[in-house]
Enzyme design. Structure first.
Site, PDB file in Angstrom:
ATOM      1  N   GLU A  83     -87.541  83.153  -2.540  1.00 39.93           N
ATOM      2  CA  GLU A  83     -88.265  84.337  -2.064  1.00 39.93           C
ATOM      3  C   GLU A  83     -89.711  84.411  -2.553  1.00 39.93           C
ATOM      4  O   GLU A  83     -90.055  85.252  -3.409  1.00 39.93           O
ATOM      5  CB  GLU A  83     -87.495  85.605  -2.439  1.00 39.93           C
ATOM      6  CG  GLU A  83     -86.107  85.658  -1.818  1.00 39.93           C
ATOM      7  CD  GLU A  83     -85.343  86.954  -2.151  1.00 39.93           C
ATOM      8  OE1 GLU A  83     -85.827  87.753  -2.954  1.00 39.93           O
ATOM      9  OE2 GLU A  83     -84.249  87.146  -1.587  1.00 39.93           O
ATOM     10  N   GLU A  99     -78.985  84.276   1.550  1.00 35.73           N
ATOM     11  CA  GLU A  99     -78.533  85.490   0.856  1.00 35.73           C
ATOM     12  C   GLU A  99     -78.298  86.592   1.871  1.00 35.73           C
ATOM     13  O   GLU A  99     -79.111  86.781   2.788  1.00 35.73           O
ATOM     14  CB  GLU A  99     -79.578  86.011  -0.142  1.00 35.73           C
ATOM     15  CG  GLU A  99     -79.681  85.227  -1.409  1.00 35.73           C
ATOM     16  CD  GLU A  99     -80.683  85.835  -2.396  1.00 35.73           C
ATOM     17  OE1 GLU A  99     -80.899  87.061  -2.371  1.00 35.73           O
ATOM     18  OE2 GLU A  99     -81.246  85.049  -3.170  1.00 35.73           O
TER      19      GLU A  99
HETATM   20  O1  IFM Z   1     -80.672  90.253  -6.664  1.00 34.65           O
HETATM   21  C1  IFM Z   1     -81.612  89.848  -5.735  1.00 34.65           C
HETATM   22  C2  IFM Z   1     -81.849  88.362  -5.812  1.00 34.65           C
HETATM   23  O2  IFM Z   1     -82.267  87.985  -7.074  1.00 34.65           O
HETATM   24  C3  IFM Z   1     -82.895  87.930  -4.812  1.00 34.65           C
HETATM   25  N1  IFM Z   1     -82.661  88.447  -3.502  1.00 34.65           N
HETATM   26  C4  IFM Z   1     -82.294  89.825  -3.371  1.00 34.65           C
HETATM   27  C5  IFM Z   1     -81.173  90.179  -4.323  1.00 34.65           C
HETATM   28  C6  IFM Z   1     -80.793  91.662  -4.174  1.00 34.65           C
HETATM   29  O3  IFM Z   1     -81.869  92.481  -4.457  1.00 34.65           O
END
Ligand code: IFM
Length: 441
Positions: free
Chosen positions: A168, A352
């Site tokens: 990210e 994710e």
């Molecule tokens: O917990 C985070 C993760 O570290 C990165 N993406 C989003 C998740 C939820 O906020």
């Protein structure tokens, strides 16, 4: 119950769960160096419950049990990250052999259980010593990250199934240097522009190192938020475009199109490093896949003041524990948009997707029906994209375990496995059991 099973997806489609090092390992143990997250967490007001990642889920010691949970859920692949400061406590120079040994054992543990190791090299904890030197604002960070990549992948690169340098980039760049919500907690547009570019430069250098080591299946993981105007005004439409630009288009455009969007440059252009365009061949080198992290949509309104002239306003859709609107159609929209506009045939993974809820352990069980519904409705959108011919090859839920949710501390629970932080007892939630059933071969 899930409405989908593994059999509804192509036979080579992979299911997995994701975690990250600082959020679960227990950073105070095993000789890891200090990180800017430790510094950020020790600054009053930064973390909702005043906690840090010192103990977290004690995964450093409990990893065999956690990998057993992954295997027993019938997952194919485990997405984990390596902590820079655990491997190189000062970020450069001396290596902490215990740290390298840990990731070595972890990867072997996955393989022994039939799980494919999907590595992310950096998931947000920068060694403090490097932050002292300017961290992501300093162009040298790309070289330091390349050296870290070399050290880690010389050890585990022969056995990982896939690797991505950075999780990210938007969070590393914008959220941490413009909004100040994450470490190092800056609110500075010049720092932001530099961090946003250097994080991609570091991606490029790291990828180059891994190719040099003969590794394959290398990708990049970006996060996306579906932005909609808060009202019908031209100002709200313009604000939404701006938000979409710096959130959803900047990084993927740099990676895939070797350019940054002109509308984002209207705000950031004056603050970019000199000759940044010369880095695009390195940044935009070929990849084997792209990962999308997707959670929510945002409603955007125009606001007075300096660029980006916007603000987020609450929406009316059902929300998660963190107040994030639940909008599964946005996942389909981004799979299509990324495929059509940028990756054009490259394999895509949902790296994710998941939701936080205030889950309660009652009589040894956690009934997280809302999460089952969230995951199921998002999987419907993944299937819709596949049916349209978009090459989505896998789906990872965030997260295997309840864990340290950064500036929100330990209160939001994202796991499909409940963690009692006092006893470190793991209890599979109803969502875990439902997934286990849906993913049976
Ligand atoms: O917990 C985070 C993760 O570290 C990165 N993406 C989003 C998740 C939820 O906020």
């Amino acid at each position: 119950m899930f409405s989908h099973t593994r059999q509804d997806f192509p036979s080579d489609f992979l299911f997995g769960a994701a975690t990250s090092s600082y959020q679960i390992e227990g950073h105070a143990q095993g000789g890891a160096g200090r990180t800017h997250w430790d510094d950020f967490a020790q600054t009053p007001g930064n973390i909702a419950d005043g906690t840090d990642g010192a103990v977290a889920c004690d995964h450093l010691n409990r990893w065999p049990e956690d990998l057993d949970l992954m295997r027993d859920a019938n997952f194919d692949v485990y997405r984990f990250s390596t902590s820079w400061a655990r491997v190189m406590p000062e970020g450069r120079g001396p290596v902490n052999e215990a740290g390298l040994d840990f990731y070595d054992k972890l990867v072997d543990g996955m393989l022994e259980r039939g799980l494919k190791p999907a590595a992310t090299l950096y998931h947000w904890e920068l060694p403090s010593a490097l932050n002292d030197l300017g961290g992501w604002r300093n162009r040298d960070v790309a070289g330091w990250f390349a050296d870290f990549t070399q050290v880690v992948m010389e050890r585990i690169g022969d056995r990982v199934w896939s690797a991505a340098p950075i999780n990210e980039p938007w969070c590393v760049g914008f959220m941490s240097h413009f909004l100040g919500h994450h470490a190092p907690g800056l609110r500075d547009i010049r720092a932001t522009a530099r961090a946003m570019h250097h994080v991609l430069l570091a991606h490029g250098r790291s990828t180059e190192v891994m190719r040099g080591l003969g590794m394959s299946n290398l990708g990049a993981v970006c996060n996306f938020e579906y932005a909609v105007p808060a009202d019908g005004s031209p100002e709200a439409a313009a604000a939404t475009r701006t938000y979409d630009g710096y959130y959803n288009r900047f990084f993927i455009s740099g990676l895939m199109n070797k350019s940054y969007p002109a509308d984002v440059m209207e705000g950031l252009g004056a603050h970019m490093p000199d000759n940044y365009q010369d880095d695009f061949d390195l940044i935009g080198q070929p990849l084997d896949w792209v990962g999308l992290n997707y959670y929510t949509r945002k409603r955007i309104a125009a606001a007075p003041g300096p660029w980006p002239h916007l603000e987020e306003v609450p929406g009316s859709l059902p929300k998660t524990q963190l107040g994030w609107e639940i909008y599964p159609e946005g996942l389909h929209a981004f799979l299509k948009r990324v495929h059509d506009g940028y990756t054009r045939g490259l394999p895509l993974y949902v790296t994710e997707n998941g939701m936080a809820w205030n889950d309660k352990l009652v009589n040894g069980a956690v009934k997280d029906d809302k999460r089952i519904d969230y995951l199921d409705t998002h999987l419907t959108q993944v299937k819709r994209a596949i049916d349209e011919g978009i090459p989505v090859k896998g789906y990872f839920t965030w997260s295997l375990l309840d864990n340290y949710e950064w500036s929100e501390g330990y209160v939001p629970r994202f796991g499909i496995v409940h963690v009692d932080y006092a006893s470190q007892t793991r209890t599979p939630k109803a969502s875990y059991l439902a997934l286990q059933k849906a993913l049976a071969q």
